[in-house]
Design an enzyme around this catalytic site. Structure first.
Site, PDB file in Angstrom:
ATOM      1  N   GLY A  72     -16.485 -20.802   5.614  1.00 53.98           N
ATOM      2  CA  GLY A  72     -17.418 -20.277   4.622  1.00 53.98           C
ATOM      3  C   GLY A  72     -16.750 -19.383   3.592  1.00 53.98           C
ATOM      4  O   GLY A  72     -17.063 -19.444   2.394  1.00 53.98           O
ATOM      5  N   THR A  73     -15.837 -18.560   4.045  1.00 51.23           N
ATOM      6  CA  THR A  73     -15.177 -17.623   3.129  1.00 51.23           C
ATOM      7  C   THR A  73     -14.411 -18.372   2.044  1.00 51.23           C
ATOM      8  O   THR A  73     -14.544 -18.077   0.847  1.00 51.23           O
ATOM      9  CB  THR A  73     -14.233 -16.699   3.928  1.00 51.23           C
ATOM     10  OG1 THR A  73     -15.015 -15.990   4.893  1.00 51.23           O
ATOM     11  CG2 THR A  73     -13.508 -15.721   3.020  1.00 51.23           C
ATOM     12  N   GLN A 178     -25.593 -19.492   6.598  1.00 50.00           N
ATOM     13  CA  GLN A 178     -26.553 -19.149   7.651  1.00 50.00           C
ATOM     14  C   GLN A 178     -27.646 -20.204   7.799  1.00 50.00           C
ATOM     15  O   GLN A 178     -28.261 -20.330   8.849  1.00 50.00           O
ATOM     16  CB  GLN A 178     -27.206 -17.788   7.361  1.00 50.00           C
ATOM     17  CG  GLN A 178     -26.275 -16.608   7.568  1.00 50.00           C
ATOM     18  CD  GLN A 178     -25.963 -16.332   9.036  1.00 50.00           C
ATOM     19  OE1 GLN A 178     -26.783 -16.550   9.926  1.00 50.00           O
ATOM     20  NE2 GLN A 178     -24.756 -15.865   9.297  1.00 50.00           N
ATOM     21  N   SER A 198     -20.365 -23.573   6.934  1.00 45.92           N
ATOM     22  CA  SER A 198     -19.283 -23.299   7.875  1.00 45.92           C
ATOM     23  C   SER A 198     -19.664 -23.790   9.263  1.00 45.92           C
ATOM     24  O   SER A 198     -20.752 -23.494   9.752  1.00 45.92           O
ATOM     25  CB  SER A 198     -19.032 -21.791   7.894  1.00 45.92           C
ATOM     26  OG  SER A 198     -18.056 -21.473   8.855  1.00 45.92           O
ATOM     27  N   THR A 236      -2.701 -30.286   4.474  1.00 47.14           N
ATOM     28  CA  THR A 236      -3.128 -31.307   5.437  1.00 47.14           C
ATOM     29  C   THR A 236      -4.433 -30.872   6.088  1.00 47.14           C
ATOM     30  O   THR A 236      -4.555 -29.749   6.560  1.00 47.14           O
ATOM     31  CB  THR A 236      -2.033 -31.517   6.505  1.00 47.14           C
ATOM     32  OG1 THR A 236      -0.823 -31.850   5.829  1.00 47.14           O
ATOM     33  CG2 THR A 236      -2.410 -32.621   7.478  1.00 47.14           C
ATOM     34  N   CYS A 324     -17.985  -7.686   9.222  1.00 42.50           N
ATOM     35  CA  CYS A 324     -17.086  -6.893   8.382  1.00 42.50           C
ATOM     36  C   CYS A 324     -17.602  -5.468   8.223  1.00 42.50           C
ATOM     37  O   CYS A 324     -16.856  -4.508   8.308  1.00 42.50           O
ATOM     38  CB  CYS A 324     -16.917  -7.520   7.009  1.00 42.50           C
ATOM     39  SG  CYS A 324     -17.605  -9.146   6.879  1.00 42.50           S
TER      40      CYS A 324
HETATM   41  C1  LIG Z   1     -20.241 -16.188   8.293  1.00 44.31           C
HETATM   42  C2  LIG Z   1     -20.600 -16.196   6.870  1.00 44.31           C
HETATM   43  C3  LIG Z   1     -19.629 -16.457   5.880  1.00 44.31           C
HETATM   44  C4  LIG Z   1     -18.188 -16.649   6.214  1.00 44.31           C
HETATM   45  O1  LIG Z   1     -17.942 -17.865   6.896  1.00 44.31           O
HETATM   46  P1  LIG Z   1     -16.580 -18.039   7.723  1.00 44.31           P
HETATM   47  O2  LIG Z   1     -16.570 -19.482   8.109  1.00 44.31           O
HETATM   48  O3  LIG Z   1     -16.681 -17.129   8.911  1.00 44.31           O
HETATM   49  O4  LIG Z   1     -15.453 -17.693   6.808  1.00 44.31           O
HETATM   50  C5  LIG Z   1     -20.044 -16.500   4.571  1.00 44.31           C
HETATM   51  N1  LIG Z   1     -21.317 -16.288   4.222  1.00 44.31           N
HETATM   52  C6  LIG Z   1     -22.279 -16.048   5.141  1.00 44.31           C
HETATM   53  C7  LIG Z   1     -23.675 -15.843   4.698  1.00 44.31           C
HETATM   54  C8  LIG Z   1     -21.947 -15.979   6.491  1.00 44.31           C
HETATM   55  O5  LIG Z   1     -22.901 -15.712   7.386  1.00 44.31           O
END
Ligand SMILES: *Cc1c(COP(=O)(O)O)cnc(C)c1O
Length: 383
Positions: A72-73, A178, A198, A236, A324
């Site tokens: 997600g990040t 989410q 994610s 990759t 975080c």
């Molecule tokens: C967990 C989360 C992320 C980050 O995703 P990762 O796969 O852990 O890097 C980004 N946005 C939201 C809303 C999240 O809950």
């Protein structure tokens, strides 16, 4: 270990055993590089293409619009920096309650001379589509508003915001990390141009996600190299992880409706038990428009960090918000943005339910919470 009650599914979820099984062959047997033209490469590439189709079916896009990332990040960073760098405008619109992956990507762009508008939210944590419309200027390159908030679970009016952006010809990104796999998503219906998800938030593996990018949206890559993923994400591909992501998406598409109903009713039971029996407790976020599994509650006079540590001693895993913010002890900015007073915002915990949550967990959590909150209050002279 198994006597633990895990109510931190918004932070991460267990990998579905069916997903683990589907990943295994790609570690030891089909280990070729998916860019290679020989049979071992082809087998790995087939896994990528299957996963692309499974993810595309989950969000209603074309398979070739799916870019695999490390999670997600990275997807949020690619969407925001990528669209800002490739676009002509120098203005970005987002909200005050986005995940740090979005907010810090925006801060970085401000340092590069971009102007960023951080829209406020109402007391339920919702952004107004009218505010989005009013903030758009001829300079606006991108609007980024999350589909569902990770701290308070509030769902945003994504379809209305998408309609505003499409009318104004502005690119619309949504962080659906989410929401994906828990509630239906449809990028075509909702006019979404970019979407992050994610795998580890819906019973897939950690370290893999996607950015959906609508065919005609210009994007500048963050990672340069071999030109994988149509040149938008070199390196990759994580083949086992992507196979797992694909199956997790496939399972979610089939089971989401029933599971959302089950989790949602457990969450309502837990909310009623807590709010009905613990004085000075208050629900944060929207009463109805929220994620099935998210419950965020403030307890007057009971510090959230302390409460979550006491619950941990009883084997109950909860969190105060995003991973975080709890590590850095910073103010819970999402709750403050909803207008909650700082004292109460610091007295909040997030209970996030998931696939493994049972009615027994809910009962035990409600009972323990009630006892722990009373005990903490007895120790606190002010209360
Ligand atoms: C967990 C989360 C992320 C980050 O995703 P990762 O796969 O852990 O890097 C980004 N946005 C939201 C809303 C999240 O809950």
């Amino acid at each position: 270990m198994d006597e633990l009650i895990y109510l931190d599914n918004a932070a991460s979820t267990p990998v579905d055993p069916r997903v683990v099984t589907a990943m295994l062959p790609y570690f030891t047997w089909h280990y070729g590089n998916p860019s290679a033209i020989h049979p071992m490469g082809r087998r790995a590439d087939e896994a990528l293409e299957t996963a692309r189709e499974q993810v595309a079916a989950l969000i209603n896009c074309q398979p070739e619009e799916v870019i695999f990332t490390s999670g997600g990040t990275e997807s949020d960073n690619l969407a925001i920096s990528g669209a800002a760098m490739a676009g002509r405008g120098r203005h970005i619109i987002t909200s005050e309650i986005e995940h740090h992956a979005v907010l810090l990507a925006c801060h970085a762009l401000e340092k590069k001379g971009f102007e960023v508008t951080y829209l406020p939210v109402d007391s339920f944590g919702q952004v107004s589509p009218k505010d989005v419309e009013a903030a758009i200027t001829p300079q606006t390159a991108l609007v980024s508003i999350m589909a569902a908030n990770n701290v308070i679970g509030t769902l945003q009016p994504v379809a209305e915001i998408g309609a505003v952006c499409r009318r104004q010809g502005v690119i619309f990104h949504t962080d659906a990390v989410q929401m994906a796999g828990h509630l239906p998503l449809d990028v075509k219906r909702d006019n979404i141009d970019l979407l992050s998800l994610s795998a580890h938030k819906f019973n897939g593996p950690k370290g893999v996600g996607i950015l959906y990018a609508k065919g005609d949206v210009p994007l500048a890559p963050l990672i340069l190299g071999g030109g994988q993923e149509s040149g938008l994400r070199s390196g990759t591909e994580n083949v086992p992880g992507i196979a797992g992501l694909g199956l997790a998406a496939g399972i979610a598409a089939l089971e989401m409706q029933e599971e959302a109903g089950r989790v949602s009713s457990l969450r309502k039971k837990l909310a009623e038990a807590i709010l009905g029996s613990i004085p000075g407790s208050r629900l944060n976020g929207h009463p109805q428009k929220r994620l099935p599994g998210n419950l965020n509650i403030s307890f007057e006079g009971v510090e959230g960090e302390y409460l979550s540590k006491e619950l941990a001693k009883q084997g109950i895993c909860v969190s105060t918000g995003s991973a975080c913010s709890s590590a850095s002890h910073e103010a819970p900015y999402v709750l403050l943005a909803t207008g909650l007073e700082r004292d109460l915002a610091n007295c909040s915990i997030r209970l996030s339910l998931g696939k493994m949550t049972t009615p027994e967990h809910i009962q035990k959590t409600a009972d323990t919470l009630s006892a722990v909150v009373s005990q903490i209050r007895r120790q606190t002279p002010v209360w």
